[in-house]
Every structure is written in structure tokens, then in C-alpha cells.
Design a protein around this motif. Structure first.
Motif, PDB file in Angstrom:
ATOM      1  N   ASN A   1      -2.154 -74.665  -6.684  1.00  0.00           N
ATOM      2  CA  ASN A   1      -1.188 -73.823  -5.976  1.00  0.00           C
ATOM      3  C   ASN A   1      -0.772 -72.686  -6.901  1.00  0.00           C
ATOM      4  O   ASN A   1      -0.022 -72.900  -7.848  1.00  0.00           O
ATOM      5  CB  ASN A   1       0.027 -74.647  -5.552  1.00  0.00           C
ATOM      6  N   MET A   2      -1.255 -71.477  -6.595  1.00  0.00           N
ATOM      7  CA  MET A   2      -0.970 -70.355  -7.482  1.00  0.00           C
ATOM      8  C   MET A   2       0.445 -69.818  -7.327  1.00  0.00           C
ATOM      9  O   MET A   2       0.870 -68.952  -8.094  1.00  0.00           O
ATOM     10  CB  MET A   2      -1.994 -69.235  -7.276  1.00  0.00           C
ATOM     11  N   MET A   3       1.187 -70.347  -6.370  1.00  0.00           N
ATOM     12  CA  MET A   3       2.583 -69.932  -6.192  1.00  0.00           C
ATOM     13  C   MET A   3       3.509 -70.626  -7.197  1.00  0.00           C
ATOM     14  O   MET A   3       4.595 -70.136  -7.481  1.00  0.00           O
ATOM     15  CB  MET A   3       3.064 -70.223  -4.768  1.00  0.00           C
ATOM     16  N   ASN A   4       3.084 -71.775  -7.705  1.00  0.00           N
ATOM     17  CA  ASN A   4       3.906 -72.514  -8.671  1.00  0.00           C
ATOM     18  C   ASN A   4       3.781 -71.882 -10.056  1.00  0.00           C
ATOM     19  O   ASN A   4       2.670 -71.630 -10.518  1.00  0.00           O
ATOM     20  CB  ASN A   4       3.456 -73.973  -8.778  1.00  0.00           C
ATOM     21  N   PRO A   5       4.907 -71.654 -10.744  1.00  0.00           N
ATOM     22  CA  PRO A   5       4.821 -71.144 -12.117  1.00  0.00           C
ATOM     23  C   PRO A   5       4.388 -72.248 -13.077  1.00  0.00           C
ATOM     24  O   PRO A   5       4.470 -73.441 -12.758  1.00  0.00           O
ATOM     25  CB  PRO A   5       6.261 -70.713 -12.411  1.00  0.00           C
ATOM     26  N   VAL A   6       3.931 -71.837 -14.231  1.00  0.00           N
ATOM     27  CA  VAL A   6       3.695 -72.781 -15.327  1.00  0.00           C
ATOM     28  C   VAL A   6       5.002 -72.856 -16.099  1.00  0.00           C
ATOM     29  O   VAL A   6       5.558 -71.833 -16.502  1.00  0.00           O
ATOM     30  CB  VAL A   6       2.535 -72.318 -16.234  1.00  0.00           C
ATOM     31  N   LYS A   7       5.499 -74.066 -16.285  1.00  0.00           N
ATOM     32  CA  LYS A   7       6.767 -74.275 -16.988  1.00  0.00           C
ATOM     33  C   LYS A   7       6.467 -74.817 -18.386  1.00  0.00           C
ATOM     34  O   LYS A   7       5.591 -75.658 -18.559  1.00  0.00           O
ATOM     35  CB  LYS A   7       7.653 -75.245 -16.215  1.00  0.00           C
ATOM     36  N   ILE A   8       7.229 -74.307 -19.336  1.00  0.00           N
ATOM     37  CA  ILE A   8       7.007 -74.656 -20.734  1.00  0.00           C
ATOM     38  C   ILE A   8       8.276 -75.233 -21.325  1.00  0.00           C
ATOM     39  O   ILE A   8       9.357 -74.679 -21.154  1.00  0.00           O
ATOM     40  CB  ILE A   8       6.611 -73.401 -21.542  1.00  0.00           C
ATOM     41  N   GLY A   9       8.123 -76.326 -22.027  1.00  0.00           N
ATOM     42  CA  GLY A   9       9.219 -76.892 -22.805  1.00  0.00           C
ATOM     43  C   GLY A   9       8.791 -76.945 -24.259  1.00  0.00           C
ATOM     44  O   GLY A   9       7.644 -77.267 -24.564  1.00  0.00           O
TER      45      GLY A   9
ATOM     46  N   LEU B   1       3.404 -78.189 -21.431  1.00  0.00           N
ATOM     47  CA  LEU B   1       3.155 -77.335 -20.269  1.00  0.00           C
ATOM     48  C   LEU B   1       3.164 -78.196 -19.027  1.00  0.00           C
ATOM     49  O   LEU B   1       2.601 -79.299 -19.023  1.00  0.00           O
ATOM     50  CB  LEU B   1       1.786 -76.658 -20.362  1.00  0.00           C
ATOM     51  N   ARG B   2       3.788 -77.684 -17.962  1.00  0.00           N
ATOM     52  CA  ARG B   2       3.812 -78.388 -16.679  1.00  0.00           C
ATOM     53  C   ARG B   2       3.407 -77.427 -15.570  1.00  0.00           C
ATOM     54  O   ARG B   2       3.827 -76.270 -15.557  1.00  0.00           O
ATOM     55  CB  ARG B   2       5.203 -78.907 -16.365  1.00  0.00           C
ATOM     56  N   HIS B   3       2.601 -77.947 -14.663  1.00  0.00           N
ATOM     57  CA  HIS B   3       2.259 -77.202 -13.441  1.00  0.00           C
ATOM     58  C   HIS B   3       2.128 -78.246 -12.339  1.00  0.00           C
ATOM     59  O   HIS B   3       1.258 -79.105 -12.400  1.00  0.00           O
ATOM     60  CB  HIS B   3       0.959 -76.415 -13.602  1.00  0.00           C
ATOM     61  N   GLY B   4       3.031 -78.152 -11.350  1.00  0.00           N
ATOM     62  CA  GLY B   4       3.046 -79.194 -10.319  1.00  0.00           C
ATOM     63  C   GLY B   4       3.343 -80.528 -10.980  1.00  0.00           C
ATOM     64  O   GLY B   4       4.292 -80.660 -11.746  1.00  0.00           O
ATOM     65  N   LYS B   5       2.488 -81.514 -10.740  1.00  0.00           N
ATOM     66  CA  LYS B   5       2.690 -82.853 -11.303  1.00  0.00           C
ATOM     67  C   LYS B   5       1.977 -83.043 -12.639  1.00  0.00           C
ATOM     68  O   LYS B   5       2.070 -84.103 -13.244  1.00  0.00           O
ATOM     69  CB  LYS B   5       2.198 -83.901 -10.307  1.00  0.00           C
ATOM     70  N   GLN B   6       1.252 -82.021 -13.086  1.00  0.00           N
ATOM     71  CA  GLN B   6       0.520 -82.126 -14.344  1.00  0.00           C
ATOM     72  C   GLN B   6       1.423 -81.842 -15.537  1.00  0.00           C
ATOM     73  O   GLN B   6       2.336 -81.030 -15.458  1.00  0.00           O
ATOM     74  CB  GLN B   6      -0.608 -81.103 -14.392  1.00  0.00           C
ATOM     75  N   LYS B   7       1.087 -82.494 -16.639  1.00  0.00           N
ATOM     76  CA  LYS B   7       1.828 -82.301 -17.882  1.00  0.00           C
ATOM     77  C   LYS B   7       0.830 -82.440 -19.025  1.00  0.00           C
ATOM     78  O   LYS B   7       0.114 -83.442 -19.110  1.00  0.00           O
ATOM     79  CB  LYS B   7       2.921 -83.357 -17.984  1.00  0.00           C
ATOM     80  N   VAL B   8       0.754 -81.410 -19.873  1.00  0.00           N
ATOM     81  CA  VAL B   8      -0.102 -81.467 -21.060  1.00  0.00           C
ATOM     82  C   VAL B   8       0.733 -81.078 -22.272  1.00  0.00           C
ATOM     83  O   VAL B   8       1.696 -80.321 -22.159  1.00  0.00           O
ATOM     84  CB  VAL B   8      -1.355 -80.564 -20.920  1.00  0.00           C
ATOM     85  N   LYS B   9       0.341 -81.617 -23.441  1.00  0.00           N
ATOM     86  CA  LYS B   9       1.177 -81.481 -24.633  1.00  0.00           C
ATOM     87  C   LYS B   9       0.328 -81.075 -25.832  1.00  0.00           C
ATOM     88  O   LYS B   9      -0.790 -81.559 -26.008  1.00  0.00           O
ATOM     89  CB  LYS B   9       1.838 -82.835 -24.873  1.00  0.00           C
TER      90      LYS B   9
END
Length: 166
Positions: free
Chosen positions: A64-72, A34-42
Motif C-alpha cells: 500500500n503506497m499510501m502508508n508512510p514508512v515510520k521510523i523509530g 522501520l515499520r510499514h503496515g504490519k512489517q517491522k525491520v530493525k
């Protein structure tokens, strides 16, 4: 400096009918990033499965609630680069806006908002933002992109930070 709005807890529940990346075993060794902004958790790696059960909670600090959560989604490989098994993303704007409201008078189990799948969205089914047990939560099923098959089941909950004005 960005201001912390709160914490988004993402329970990665399970994957459904994921891509087969290891033809010899007819399976994969999937994990989620999961990524949100500069954060990354696995998440952890689930070995030899295309229907993994994680039930793991990953936490993102939301500024920032405008940024989506991106999933890989990836297939772990020991000796070569991990294979991509697809990706998805979801918007948290509605979720955070509802979490900012005073819902203390709302009956437990109330559906606050229903999010419907739209063109270009990764939502596979309707998703309900709910007030339950004193928390804002949302269950969602995401269809993976850039792959032939696969869905990811998630459960979101919001944690307010004491002293943080929303």
C-alpha cells in the motif's frame, strides 16, 4: 488480500548528532526500527556513539503506497527498557508512482522529481528521486521528532517483482 507492488530497500546510512542517552559515557547505543503496515525491520546496534554509521540495507514489501514508512530510533539498554531517541516518517507515494513508470529511455542520472521539505514533514533538506543505474533511488535526510537533536540519512531503492503488474 493486499497485492505486492514491489520491494523498498532502505539503506540506513548514518545518524547525525543523535541524543545522548547514556550520561556516563556521553553517548548512546542506537538502532533503527522501520515499520510499514504490519512489517517491522530493525538495524544492528551501534555502541557508544551519537554519530553512528550503519550502511545497512533493510527491505520492506510494499502493498500500500499510501502508508508512510515510520521510523523509530532507540537506545539499547541491557537491563532496562530501551529509550526512545526520536522518530520520523516519510511518504513513499511519489517514489512508488515514479517507480511504476517505464523509465528505460530516461538518461542515467536524471532527477525525476525533487521533494521539498514542508511544514509537518520530517525532511530536513530537498530530496531527489533519481533514475540511476537502471533503478529509481532517493537520498533523504530526516529530522527526528520528539527529541532535542538528531537526523537520519537514508538511501531508498525500488525493486520491481517480475510478473507483478503495477
Amino acid at each position: 488480500m493486499e497485492c505486492l507492488l514491489g520491494l523498498l530497500k532502505v539503506r540506513v546510512v548514518r545518524g547525525v548528532h543523535l541524543a545522548i542517552c547514556d550520561p556516563l559515557t556521553h553517548s548512546s547505543d542506537p538502532y533503527v526500527v522501520l515499520r510499514h503496515g504490519k512489517q517491522k525491520v530493525k538495524s544492528s546496534i551501534k555502541y557508544r556513539t551519537i554519530n553512528p554509521e550503519w550502511n545497512e540495507e533493510l527491505t520492506l514489501s510494499i502493498t500500500n503506497m499510501m502508508n508512510p514508512v515510520k521510523i523509530g530510533l532507540f537506545d539499547h539498554d541491557t537491563f532496562t527498557k530501551d529509550d526512545s531517541m526520536g522518530n520520523a516518517e516519510f511518504c513513499i507515494l511519489n517514489f512508488v508512482e515514479i517507480a511504476k513508470q517505464d523509465l528505460s529511455d530516461v538518461p542515467d542520472g536524471t532527477v525525476i522529481k525533487t521533494i521539498r521539505p514542508e511544514k509537518g514533514s520530517c525532511l530536513a533538506t530537498e530530496s531527489h528521486i533519481t533514475w540511476k543505474d537502471g533503478k529509481v533511488s532517493q537520498d533523504m535526510v530526516l529530522k527526528l521528532r520528539d527529541t532535542e537533536t538528531g537526523e537520519l540519512v537514508l538511501h531508498l531503492t525500488w525493486v520491481n517483482i517480475p510478473g507483478v503488474a503495477m
